[in-house]
Design an enzyme around this catalytic site. Structure first.
Site, PDB file in Angstrom:
ATOM      1  N   CYS A  89     -10.673   2.497   7.231  1.00 25.94           N
ATOM      2  CA  CYS A  89     -10.712   2.757   5.925  1.00 25.94           C
ATOM      3  C   CYS A  89     -11.754   3.674   5.819  1.00 25.94           C
ATOM      4  O   CYS A  89     -12.440   5.356   5.425  1.00 25.94           O
ATOM      5  CB  CYS A  89     -10.613   2.161   5.316  1.00 25.94           C
ATOM      6  SG  CYS A  89     -11.497   0.956   5.079  1.00 25.94           S
ATOM      7  N   CYS A  90     -13.228   3.254   6.296  1.00 22.94           N
ATOM      8  CA  CYS A  90     -14.529   3.637   6.109  1.00 22.94           C
ATOM      9  C   CYS A  90     -15.043   5.181   6.842  1.00 22.94           C
ATOM     10  O   CYS A  90     -15.426   6.081   5.805  1.00 22.94           O
ATOM     11  CB  CYS A  90     -15.185   2.778   6.645  1.00 22.94           C
ATOM     12  SG  CYS A  90     -15.751   0.957   5.407  1.00 22.94           S
ATOM     13  N   HIS A 129       0.681  -1.182  -0.425  1.00 22.38           N
ATOM     14  CA  HIS A 129       0.109  -0.306  -0.213  1.00 22.38           C
ATOM     15  C   HIS A 129       0.729   1.493  -0.160  1.00 22.38           C
ATOM     16  O   HIS A 129       0.255   2.856   0.676  1.00 22.38           O
ATOM     17  CB  HIS A 129      -0.982   0.086   1.212  1.00 22.38           C
ATOM     18  CG  HIS A 129      -2.196  -1.298   1.517  1.00 22.38           C
ATOM     19  ND1 HIS A 129      -1.778  -1.878   0.852  1.00 22.38           N
ATOM     20  CD2 HIS A 129      -3.277  -0.826   0.884  1.00 22.38           C
ATOM     21  CE1 HIS A 129      -3.434  -2.519   1.354  1.00 22.38           C
ATOM     22  NE2 HIS A 129      -4.185  -1.169   0.749  1.00 22.38           N
ATOM     23  N   GLY A 137      -0.656  -1.868  -6.502  1.00 19.04           N
ATOM     24  CA  GLY A 137      -1.677  -2.949  -5.686  1.00 19.04           C
ATOM     25  C   GLY A 137      -2.805  -2.774  -5.746  1.00 19.04           C
ATOM     26  O   GLY A 137      -4.315  -3.328  -5.703  1.00 19.04           O
ATOM     27  N   HIS A 138      -3.104  -1.798  -4.792  1.00 23.02           N
ATOM     28  CA  HIS A 138      -4.893  -0.593  -4.880  1.00 23.02           C
ATOM     29  C   HIS A 138      -4.617   0.480  -5.266  1.00 23.02           C
ATOM     30  O   HIS A 138      -3.756   1.272  -4.733  1.00 23.02           O
ATOM     31  CB  HIS A 138      -4.694  -0.484  -3.077  1.00 23.02           C
ATOM     32  CG  HIS A 138      -6.155  -0.875  -2.493  1.00 23.02           C
ATOM     33  ND1 HIS A 138      -6.468   0.178  -2.727  1.00 23.02           N
ATOM     34  CD2 HIS A 138      -6.925  -1.150  -1.291  1.00 23.02           C
ATOM     35  CE1 HIS A 138      -7.797   0.583  -2.978  1.00 23.02           C
ATOM     36  NE2 HIS A 138      -7.644  -0.496  -1.197  1.00 23.02           N
ATOM     37  N   GLU A 144     -12.772  -8.662   0.488  1.00 26.75           N
ATOM     38  CA  GLU A 144     -13.960  -8.002   0.500  1.00 26.75           C
ATOM     39  C   GLU A 144     -14.460  -7.148  -1.563  1.00 26.75           C
ATOM     40  O   GLU A 144     -14.100  -5.978  -2.179  1.00 26.75           O
ATOM     41  CB  GLU A 144     -13.194  -6.757   0.858  1.00 26.75           C
ATOM     42  CG  GLU A 144     -12.509  -6.568   2.092  1.00 26.75           C
ATOM     43  CD  GLU A 144     -11.539  -6.430   2.411  1.00 26.75           C
ATOM     44  OE1 GLU A 144     -11.869  -5.539   3.592  1.00 26.75           O
ATOM     45  OE2 GLU A 144     -10.536  -5.817   1.935  1.00 26.75           O
ATOM     46  N   GLU A 163     -19.105  -2.850   1.304  1.00 21.15           N
ATOM     47  CA  GLU A 163     -18.109  -1.844   2.656  1.00 21.15           C
ATOM     48  C   GLU A 163     -18.639  -0.145   1.759  1.00 21.15           C
ATOM     49  O   GLU A 163     -18.728   0.304   1.242  1.00 21.15           O
ATOM     50  CB  GLU A 163     -17.144  -1.996   2.136  1.00 21.15           C
ATOM     51  CG  GLU A 163     -15.501  -1.420   2.990  1.00 21.15           C
ATOM     52  CD  GLU A 163     -14.419  -1.502   2.298  1.00 21.15           C
ATOM     53  OE1 GLU A 163     -13.910  -3.110   2.025  1.00 21.15           O
ATOM     54  OE2 GLU A 163     -13.296  -0.520   2.762  1.00 21.15           O
TER      55      GLU A 163
HETATM   56  O1  FUB Z   1      -6.303  -2.060   1.953  1.00 18.80           O
HETATM   57  C1  FUB Z   1      -7.386  -0.027   2.379  1.00 18.80           C
HETATM   58  C2  FUB Z   1      -8.854  -0.865   2.938  1.00 18.80           C
HETATM   59  O2  FUB Z   1      -9.115  -1.068   3.637  1.00 18.80           O
HETATM   60  C3  FUB Z   1      -9.011  -1.000   1.437  1.00 18.80           C
HETATM   61  O3  FUB Z   1      -9.442   0.092   0.872  1.00 18.80           O
HETATM   62  C4  FUB Z   1     -10.573  -1.889   2.375  1.00 18.80           C
HETATM   63  O4  FUB Z   1     -11.179  -2.479   1.360  1.00 18.80           O
HETATM   64  C5  FUB Z   1     -10.001  -2.309   3.630  1.00 18.80           C
HETATM   65  O5  FUB Z   1      -9.495  -3.677   3.004  1.00 18.80           O
HETATM   66 ZN    ZN Z   2     -13.525   0.680   4.172  1.00 13.83          ZN
END
Ligand code: FUB
Ligand code: ZN
Length: 634
Positions: free
Chosen positions: A411-412, A139, A188-189, A315, A331
């Protein structure tokens, strides 16, 4: 091609429903989250994110790194998203004290940046030699992306460029690693792609644009990249499966993508950047891929609540029409990301279907992510919970019945906060010629084509939207797909205007008053019979709001309720303190009382009753109880 863009943050001053939410973010959510980030919120999961920055700065000074690094590998991003939310909020409600807190945190972040521009506390504290060796899991690019977004927002809010300067240096560093020195990897993300495009829009820095384009175009060109990367390192964060190209959307080049697969948040962040790039470069092939992905999500893989990601495993999206309500992942971040995607699709192509989904995701899943008092948050947003099973049985452990105060993977909560604080950017758009109203949001808005409006509405509970025109010009208003009919009047004179792609296009004059009337009747909605879990079920909506049934309004038991098809539905103002200012629905129903035994050959005893429904986003605010969006349709 004339691209329609989001308006500037300062162009919209909210009122009504949106202002109330933005105030909640300012008064409660931002201070609460700040205390969490500083480990001062009692009863919440430890964050340590601020300490991580302090400890990284110590390490850079050659000192011991305090108590080291703690948290997720992407813990830094929680601070970034908090700054971004705070920045938008500073525009909404100037606040010197909050600005000082942001400045203090930014000082700590910048102090943790390495001389070559690198910034990531996990590696700076733990092992600097491992930088850029694990893009699959670690990340670094994701965290950089969030910090870039924060830097843009904070600069726009305050004119202060300390974080922006630092993130431009960081972008240069990343440019050197991936373009000049030819690192073969890609995120990766996904996240940095959309952030670099934002930095480019703000600063005109060409390297930011090139780097975003590079990452987008590189993805999927070597489907074995992560396999090779994994073989070349002797360490892992979670042991991710490098062969799972679906999970990380790395199996095919982006222009060849067809279905939305894999981790839902990663997917929509990537698609957002692809849509953004396609409109900035007029790349039809790329936009066509975005359209296919949009259709894959919204026509086959999205919950009625605008939630996405049907499975806890990864997820992730699963397959077409697999939309279980009780084990849904949905999510909060994924719906935030879906709004980002929708908003960028509108730049290339004005079509109300994008804003319809943006609204669906916002008023249902995103708002459900935050408790009405702003202090607790959902990560997962199921469409059905049963205490004793949800959150307990192994397949349901992720589907909690109550919002926790914080999460180890947080994260949310800050994601929802930044979205709500910047709601105007999604509600209103503009190009040089036309002002666009994509969603209905009370308040004043000033567009770059000179149009200036005051919007008055009780939306999402009232369905008349009035625009008082302070300065006239070309104005386009979305007619939501859910409204079976609509009325439009200008200065109280009914005006017939044909919709084009779900929008009406008007020329308004100074002093005009435009009134839009939408359908206020509650609606029964059925799912396609291809959705196995929803055959024989029905749900209720009013305007953009999906409704649900909770035990607390229905004698503690919603599982034995079935709705009477076509039965009258009455809307009434909520009588309960916690849900004040909301509208509940009462609908004809049947209660099917079964025998007590597990199985019985006695049919249920059926009695007529009324079922009470509340807006889905308000569920779980009145203690633990059963909740269902879809009921049997009889
Ligand atoms: O990996 C970073 C964040 O954490 C993701 O966007 C969410 O789904 C959670 O896994
Ligand atoms: Zn989240």
């Amino acid at each position: 091609m004339k691209i329609q863009n989001q308006i500037r943050q300062s162009a919209y001053k909210a009122d009504g429903f949106i202002k109330k939410y933005q105030k909640l973010i300012k008064d409660t959510v931002i201070p609460y989250q700040y205390s969490v980030l500083n480990d001062k919120a009692r009863g919440a999961e430890k964050s340590h994110v601020v300490k991580n920055f302090e400890n990284a700065a110590r390490a850079l000074n050659g000192e011991e790194a305090g108590d080291g690094f703690y948290g997720q590998v992407f813990q830094d991003s929680d601070a970034a998203k908090w700054i971004e939310a705070a920045a938008y909020s500073l525009v909404n409600f100037p606040d010197k004290k909050l600005e000082k807190l942001c400045d203090g945190l930014i000082d700590k972040i910048v102090a943790a940046q390495e001389k070559d521009g690198y910034l990531d506390t996990y590696f700076t504290i733990k092992d600097r030699d491992k930088r850029w060796t694990n893009l699959l899991e670690a990340h670094e690019l994701y965290c950089a992306g969030h910090m870039m977004e924060a830097a843009c927002a904070y600069y726009e809010a305050t004119g202060k460029n300390k974080l922006l300067k630092s993130m431009l240096i960081n972008a240069e560093h990343i440019y050197k690693v991936f373009i000049t020195d030819g690192h073969e990897g890609f995120p990766g993300h996904p996240e940095i792609e959309l952030a670099l495009l934002k930095m480019y829009r703000l600063t005109g820095n060409k390297h930011c644009f090139e780097l975003a384009e590079h990452f987008i175009n590189k993805r999927g060109t070597d489907p074995d990249y992560y396999k090779k990367e994994t073989q070349n390192r002797s360490w892992t964060v979670w042991g991710n499966n490098a062969n799972d190209n679906d999970y990380q959307q790395s199996g095919v080049p982006v222009r060849d993508m067809t279905d939305a697969v894999g981790h839902a948040v990663r997917a929509v962040y990537l698609f957002t950047a692809m849509a953004d790039l396609s409109s900035q470069t007029n790349d039809k092939k790329l936009f066509d891929a975005c359209k296919r992905l949009w259709e894959s999500i919204t026509e086959k893989r999205m919950y009625i609540t605008g939630g996405i990601g049907s499975t806890v495993h990864g997820e992730a999206f699963s397959v077409d029409y697999d939309l279980p309500g009780d084990t849904a992942y949905a999510e909060t971040c994924a719906s935030v990301g879906l709004m980002f995607f929708a908003s960028r699709m509108l730049e290339y192509e004005i079509d109300s279907k994008y804003a319809d989904v943006m609204e669906q995701a916002f008023y249902n899943t995103v708002l459900a992510g935050i408790q009405l008092d702003g202090k607790r948050f959902f990560y997962v947003n199921p469409l059905e919970v049963v205490p004793g099973i949800s959150g307990v049985a192994s397949a349901y452990r992720h589907a909690l019945t109550q919002r926790p105060g914080w999460y180890a993977c947080a994260c949310c909560p800050p994601n929802a906060a930044r979205l709500i604080s910047s709601f105007g950017k999604y509600a209103y758009g503009e190009n040089d010629d036309t002002a666009f109203c994509h969603m209905f949001a009370s308040g004043e808005v000033n567009f770059k084509n000179g149009v200036s409006l005051v919007c008055k509405t009780d939306y999402p509970y009232g369905f008349t939207v009035q625009y008082e025109v302070k300065k006239g010009g070309a104005l386009s208003i979305r007619i939501p797909g859910w409204s079976k009919s609509f009325g439009l009047s200008i200065n109280e004179k009914n005006t017939y205007v044909k919709k084009q792609n779900g929008y009406v296009f008007l020329n308004v004059n100074d002093g005009d008053c435009v009134t839009l009337s939408l359908d206020l009747e509650p609606r029964f909605v059925w799912a396609s019979s291809r959705v196995a879990r929803l055959t024989g079920k029905v749900c209720l909506l009013r305007g953009p709001l999906v409704y649900c049934f909770e035990g607390v309004d229905n004698g503690g038991d919603v599982l034995s309720l079935a709705l009477k098809r076509g039965g009258e539905v009455k809307a009434f103002k909520s009588d309960d303190e916690i849900l004040k200012d909301t509208v509940k629905l009462s609908v004809k129903a049947v209660r099917r009382k079964t025998a007590d035994s597990l199985y019985s050959d006695t049919p249920p005893n059926e009695t007529d009753t009324f079922a009470i429904a509340v807006p889905y986003y308000t569920w779980g605010n009145r203690g633990e109880n059963q909740m269902r969006v879809w009921l049997d349709d009889i």
